[in-house]
Design a protein around this motif. Structure first.
Motif, PDB file in Angstrom:
ATOM      1  N   ASP A  33      26.895  34.440  33.349  1.00  0.00           N
ATOM      2  CA  ASP A  33      28.435  34.336  33.666  1.00  0.00           C
ATOM      3  C   ASP A  33      28.877  32.885  33.595  1.00  0.00           C
ATOM      4  O   ASP A  33      28.786  32.103  34.654  1.00  0.00           O
ATOM      5  N   SER A  39      33.764  27.722  37.339  1.00  0.00           N
ATOM      6  CA  SER A  39      34.710  27.641  38.288  1.00  0.00           C
ATOM      7  C   SER A  39      34.246  27.556  39.752  1.00  0.00           C
ATOM      8  O   SER A  39      34.823  26.994  40.466  1.00  0.00           O
ATOM      9  N   LEU A  43      35.073  25.495  43.847  1.00  0.00           N
ATOM     10  CA  LEU A  43      35.409  26.192  45.252  1.00  0.00           C
ATOM     11  C   LEU A  43      34.783  25.306  46.235  1.00  0.00           C
ATOM     12  O   LEU A  43      33.362  24.870  46.297  1.00  0.00           O
TER      13      LEU A  43
ATOM     14  N   MET B   1      29.657  30.444  52.340  1.00  0.00           N
ATOM     15  CA  MET B   1      29.188  31.781  52.162  1.00  0.00           C
ATOM     16  C   MET B   1      27.537  31.731  51.990  1.00  0.00           C
ATOM     17  O   MET B   1      27.108  31.104  51.169  1.00  0.00           O
ATOM     18  N   TYR B   5      21.908  31.590  44.656  1.00  0.00           N
ATOM     19  CA  TYR B   5      22.532  31.558  43.683  1.00  0.00           C
ATOM     20  C   TYR B   5      22.323  32.959  42.706  1.00  0.00           C
ATOM     21  O   TYR B   5      23.505  33.462  42.260  1.00  0.00           O
ATOM     22  N   CYS B  30      40.652  32.469  37.116  1.00  0.00           N
ATOM     23  CA  CYS B  30      40.295  31.345  37.540  1.00  0.00           C
ATOM     24  C   CYS B  30      39.393  31.074  38.897  1.00  0.00           C
ATOM     25  O   CYS B  30      38.954  32.200  39.653  1.00  0.00           O
ATOM     26  N   ALA B  31      39.335  29.849  39.256  1.00  0.00           N
ATOM     27  CA  ALA B  31      38.353  29.795  40.698  1.00  0.00           C
ATOM     28  C   ALA B  31      38.826  30.212  41.803  1.00  0.00           C
ATOM     29  O   ALA B  31      38.439  30.792  42.744  1.00  0.00           O
ATOM     30  N   ALA B  32      40.360  29.967  41.853  1.00  0.00           N
ATOM     31  CA  ALA B  32      41.064  30.397  43.134  1.00  0.00           C
ATOM     32  C   ALA B  32      40.739  32.164  43.281  1.00  0.00           C
ATOM     33  O   ALA B  32      40.707  32.666  44.444  1.00  0.00           O
ATOM     34  N   LEU B  34      38.778  33.756  42.410  1.00  0.00           N
ATOM     35  CA  LEU B  34      37.020  34.261  42.487  1.00  0.00           C
ATOM     36  C   LEU B  34      36.902  34.245  43.844  1.00  0.00           C
ATOM     37  O   LEU B  34      36.463  34.838  44.316  1.00  0.00           O
ATOM     38  N   GLY B  35      37.472  32.760  44.419  1.00  0.00           N
ATOM     39  CA  GLY B  35      37.117  32.461  45.742  1.00  0.00           C
ATOM     40  C   GLY B  35      37.923  33.680  46.580  1.00  0.00           C
ATOM     41  O   GLY B  35      37.372  34.308  47.609  1.00  0.00           O
ATOM     42  N   GLU B  38      36.357  37.195  46.737  1.00  0.00           N
ATOM     43  CA  GLU B  38      34.653  37.084  47.152  1.00  0.00           C
ATOM     44  C   GLU B  38      35.041  36.920  48.778  1.00  0.00           C
ATOM     45  O   GLU B  38      34.408  37.670  49.335  1.00  0.00           O
ATOM     46  N   ARG B  51      29.815  39.452  44.948  1.00  0.00           N
ATOM     47  CA  ARG B  51      29.885  38.342  44.352  1.00  0.00           C
ATOM     48  C   ARG B  51      30.621  38.740  42.851  1.00  0.00           C
ATOM     49  O   ARG B  51      30.313  39.956  42.396  1.00  0.00           O
ATOM     50  N   LEU B  52      31.445  38.135  42.279  1.00  0.00           N
ATOM     51  CA  LEU B  52      32.205  38.354  41.059  1.00  0.00           C
ATOM     52  C   LEU B  52      31.532  37.753  39.740  1.00  0.00           C
ATOM     53  O   LEU B  52      31.424  36.245  39.805  1.00  0.00           O
ATOM     54  N   ASN B  53      31.284  38.360  38.941  1.00  0.00           N
ATOM     55  CA  ASN B  53      30.970  37.701  37.539  1.00  0.00           C
ATOM     56  C   ASN B  53      32.418  37.441  36.661  1.00  0.00           C
ATOM     57  O   ASN B  53      32.932  38.431  36.248  1.00  0.00           O
ATOM     58  N   LEU B  54      32.634  36.495  36.631  1.00  0.00           N
ATOM     59  CA  LEU B  54      33.967  36.062  36.100  1.00  0.00           C
ATOM     60  C   LEU B  54      34.308  36.407  34.586  1.00  0.00           C
ATOM     61  O   LEU B  54      34.988  36.525  33.848  1.00  0.00           O
TER      62      LEU B  54
END
Lengths: 54, 720
Positions: A33, A39, A43, B1, B5, B30-32, B34-35, B38, B51-54
């Motif tokens: 990933d 990204s 955070l 969280m 890893y 985007c990161a936002a 994703l956050g 989750e 957990r999200l795999n972007l």
């Protein structure tokens, strides 16, 4: 010239360590990933940051 | 969280009481996102971690003892604004993931082997140019190079050996056959040379050849897996959840769980998940994607309804008459499958080149061996020269020639909003000379817009229209000025909407609803009546894409012929064709009729590009030489298409053809260069002028030139 018999195996050993590291990283899913990992660093960890006083 | 890893991978193996759920999430970029996703999912009761795999859009959820249902999670995600679907990876997807990892590992091993074998080769090369190198040192260097290079070459070459073996067993020779023979023969001869204290060993050449080829192979794999990911997205999101009416009230269930006889609730704006009979309710269906018809179709209790239709105005109770897999959609899917089979007979450029290359090079090597022996070289020297021919002509540049071009071309198209599903698609697209367009949703925007109304009437009616979600009312509202919404609005499904505008009672809808007697109300018009005024009529039609005419002219300029094959009624099709200056069109075609028409054109020797969006186009898309679908198309069509373009512009079709043709030109240039290179290198090897240093230089040099030529794709033909 005899030093080569020490240096050559030593350089290969170093390269093998690198290869083993790469092997471990791939099998451990670190290349699964790339977009998410890039990204995730942006955070903020909400729990670690105290609420700003108003 | 509190996630380490490797949460996603670790969840599977850890000994925990709960389970693990997987979902496909669309739109997280985007990161936002994703956050947010989750955090929100982890907060759902029963969820331990998420957990999200972007990269793949896959969300892995670890659940506790009391696990939430998939439907709960999907609803939560939808509330956040991300459509989601249960993810069930097929065998093919798992195998492809494994292949990707395997290729990365092979690439890493080949890079390690090439670098370290070369470390010992450099002194050997220096020895070739009259530097002092004693025989014992030379032999030491050769063995060191071989002991590192050979195992790496054997490991890194496995993908090629396996593919060559598969192809040989079928009695064919693909590009991997000469690669495998070349590598194995090179290793064997090099060990032999080292054992008899000879001069020439090629261990570094064997590994670096594989390294360069693996780069090409990996690029090809990336291209395919990205496209497959996008296709899986579409398939999974077809209609993720349906509302089941059971004894215990409403329940949201995945579509796959619906059985024959179940009662379902279909709200306005939802697509029908399965075939069924309407039990109660009045509404109208948008069948544009099913049949290509523009006008909404009114439905009432007792009517038969097909999966894929969009429910427009009223809530319906539906009795399922088929499970998801047996619905009308599935019948079309079978047609698609049949079409895809004809297409798989296409022979890729690289394989065509291999078919020419293999016999020529191998008979050349054989001739060198036999000829050299007869001419008095001795069997060993003759064999060495024959191997040198195989090594130096080994299709390194050929292996890279096509994938390097195609990955550059498809990433260029990707930046312009066109998704390419495979390299073969680009090759086929470059060959087309005839384009078949579907009308609704392709040449037109696929949604109604207001036609020739008095602006004052529009301004009066717009506040009431704004309160409705019917597509005609929405088009009317969009045409009007920005004024507050009407008050006290009541919508009667299938009839119209009633309300107060500035205190005056107003009605908008079918003719009889607006109080007009004796007029047959069409499906592409609305009547508007205000308390004290004469009712007025608004008519709508599906407008052409803004650059449709321009794009067709661009196609004509490229000597490509164009025609329309539509499932819509002859009237609207003739009108659209007239506006575009097109003479070739056919209307009222069934899905099978469209596919047959495309097949007939192809039997006549034409290479057809089909551009379509509806379910009725899917079979024709699959059967055509190349196929494109807009991003608004139904999923079945997007799956059947080779390329998917987004945005309102039809210019994407022209752009894709241009880029595909440029890519073909680059690939042919690369083949031409490889042929030229082999024409020089082959005779040199036959004459014994090639040593390991020349081989290493020639091989990396030719690969570099081919790759640089491929990168010219990025700038060729002008960039917007």
């Amino acid at each position: 010239m005899n030093i080569i018999f020490l240096l050559a195996p030593f350089s290969i050993l170093l390269a093998l360590i690198g290869l083993a590291g790469f092997w471990w990283a791939v099998r451990n899913g670190q290349y699964d990933d790339p977009a998410g990992d890039a990204s995730r660093i942006l955070l903020d960890d909400a729990q670690d940051v105290p609420e700003p006083p108003l | 969280m509190a996630l380490t890893y490797d949460a996603a991978a670790g969840l599977a193996t850890q000994d925990r009481p709960g389970g693990r759920l997987e979902l496909l999430v669309k739109g997280a970029r985007c990161a936002a996102c994703l956050g947010k996703i989750e955090r929100e999912i982890a907060a759902v009761p029963g969820v331990e971690a998420a957990r999200l795999n972007l990269t793949t859009g896959k969300l892995t959820v670890a659940t506790g003892v009391r696990a939430p249902s998939l439907a709960d999670l999907i609803e939560r995600l939808e509330a956040l604004g991300y459509p989601a679907a249960p993810y069930d990876p097929g065998e093919a997807a798992i195998a492809a993931d494994r292949e990707g990892r395997r290729l990365i590992l092979a690439l890493g091993v080949a890079a390690f082997g090439a670098g370290n074998a070369m470390m010992f080769s450099v002194p050997l090369w220096a020895g070739l140019f009259g530097q002092e190198l004693g025989e014992s040192t030379r032999t030491f260097m050769q063995w060191a190079s071989g002991l590192i290079g050979a195992p790496c070459a054997l490991y890194a070459g496995m993908p090629f050996f396996q593919s060559a073996w598969r192809s040989l067993r079928k009695g064919r020779a693909n590009m991997d056959v000469p690669i495998s023979i070349g590598v194995l023969l090179t290793l064997a001869i090099s060990f032999f040379e080292a054992a008899i204290h000879g001069r020439d060993t090629y261990f570094d050449a064997a590994v670096s050849l594989l390294l360069l080829l693996l780069v090409g192979r990996y690029l090809d794999h990336r291209l395919r897996s990205r496209a497959r990911g996008a296709a899986a997205d579409l398939l999974a999101l077809q209609s993720p959840l349906a509302t089941l009416l059971g004894a215990d009230g409403e329940r949201r269930v995945p579509v796959g769980e619906i059985g024959v006889g179940d009662e379902l609730l279909v709200r306005p704006g939802e697509r029908l998940p399965v075939d069924g009979v309407v039990e109660s309710g009045v509404s109208s269906f948008d069948n544009a994607l099913l049949t290509g018809e523009t006008a909404p179709q009114p439905v009432k209790a007792g009517d038969v309804a097909h999966a894929g239709a969009l429910n427009l105005t009223g809530a319906l109770r539906l009795r399922a008459t088929a499970a998801s897999a047996d619905s009308a959609v599935a019948a079309i899917a079978r047609l698609v499958e049949a079409g895809a089979q004809t297409r798989s007979r296409y022979v890729r450029l690289a394989d065509k080149a291999a078919a020419l290359y293999v016999p020529v090079v191998h008979s050349l090597a054989a001739a060198t061996f036999i000829g050299g022996w007869i001419l008095g070289l001795g069997p060993l020297e003759a064999l060495l020269r024959a191997v040198a021919v195989l090594i130096i002509t080994c299709p390194c540049a050929l292996g890279l020639a096509v994938p390097a071009v195609q990955i550059t071309a498809s990433s260029r198209l990707f930046r312009q909003g066109v998704l390419v599903k495979s390299g073969a698609a680009l090759e086929r697209l470059a060959e087309i000379d005839h384009v078949v367009f579907d009308k609704t949703g392709v040449l037109t925007l696929g949604r109604p817009s207001l036609e020739g109304a008095d602006p004052r009437d529009v301004a009066l009616a717009a506040p009431l229209a704004r309160a409705s979600s019917h597509p005609l009312a929405r088009a009317l509202a969009a045409a009007g000025p920005d004024r507050p919404m009407a008050q006290d609005t009541v919508e009667t499904a299938g009839q119209g909407i009633e309300g107060r505008i500035d205190g005056r009672r107003a009605r908008l809808g079918r003719a009889e609803f607006a109080g007009v007697e004796g007029v047959a109300s069409g499906e592409t018009e609305l009547w508007f009546a205000l308390e004290d005024r004469e009712p007025v009529r608004f008519t709508f039609r599906d407008s052409l894409r803004p650059d449709a005419r321009q794009s067709l002219e661009a196609l004509w300029a490229r000597r490509i012929t164009v025609e329309i094959l539509s499932g819509d009624l002859p009237g609207p099709v003739a009108e659209a064709a007239g506006a575009l200056g097109l003479k070739a069109w056919a209307a009222a075609l069934t899905p099978a009729g469209k596919a047959a028409a495309v097949r007939q054109r192809q039997a006549g020797g034409r290479k057809v590009l089909m551009v379509g969006d509806g379910l009725n186009d899917a079979a024709a898309l699959a059967g055509a030489h190349a196929a494109m679908a807009p991003g608004t198309a139904l999923d079945a069509s997007q799956n059947a298409a080779d390329l998917v373009f987004s945005g309102e512009s039809l210019g994407a079709v022209v752009l894709a053809i241009d880029v595909a043709r440029a890519a073909r030109r680059r690939a042919l240039e690369n083949f031409g260069f490889s042929a030229l290179y082999n024409l020089v290198a082959g005779p040199m090897a036959m004459l014994g002028l090639v040593n390991p240093f020349v081989a290493a230089l020639a091989m990396s040099g030719s690969s570099l030139i081919v790759t640089l030529n491929a990168l010219r794709m990025n700038t060729a033909g002008g960039r917007k």
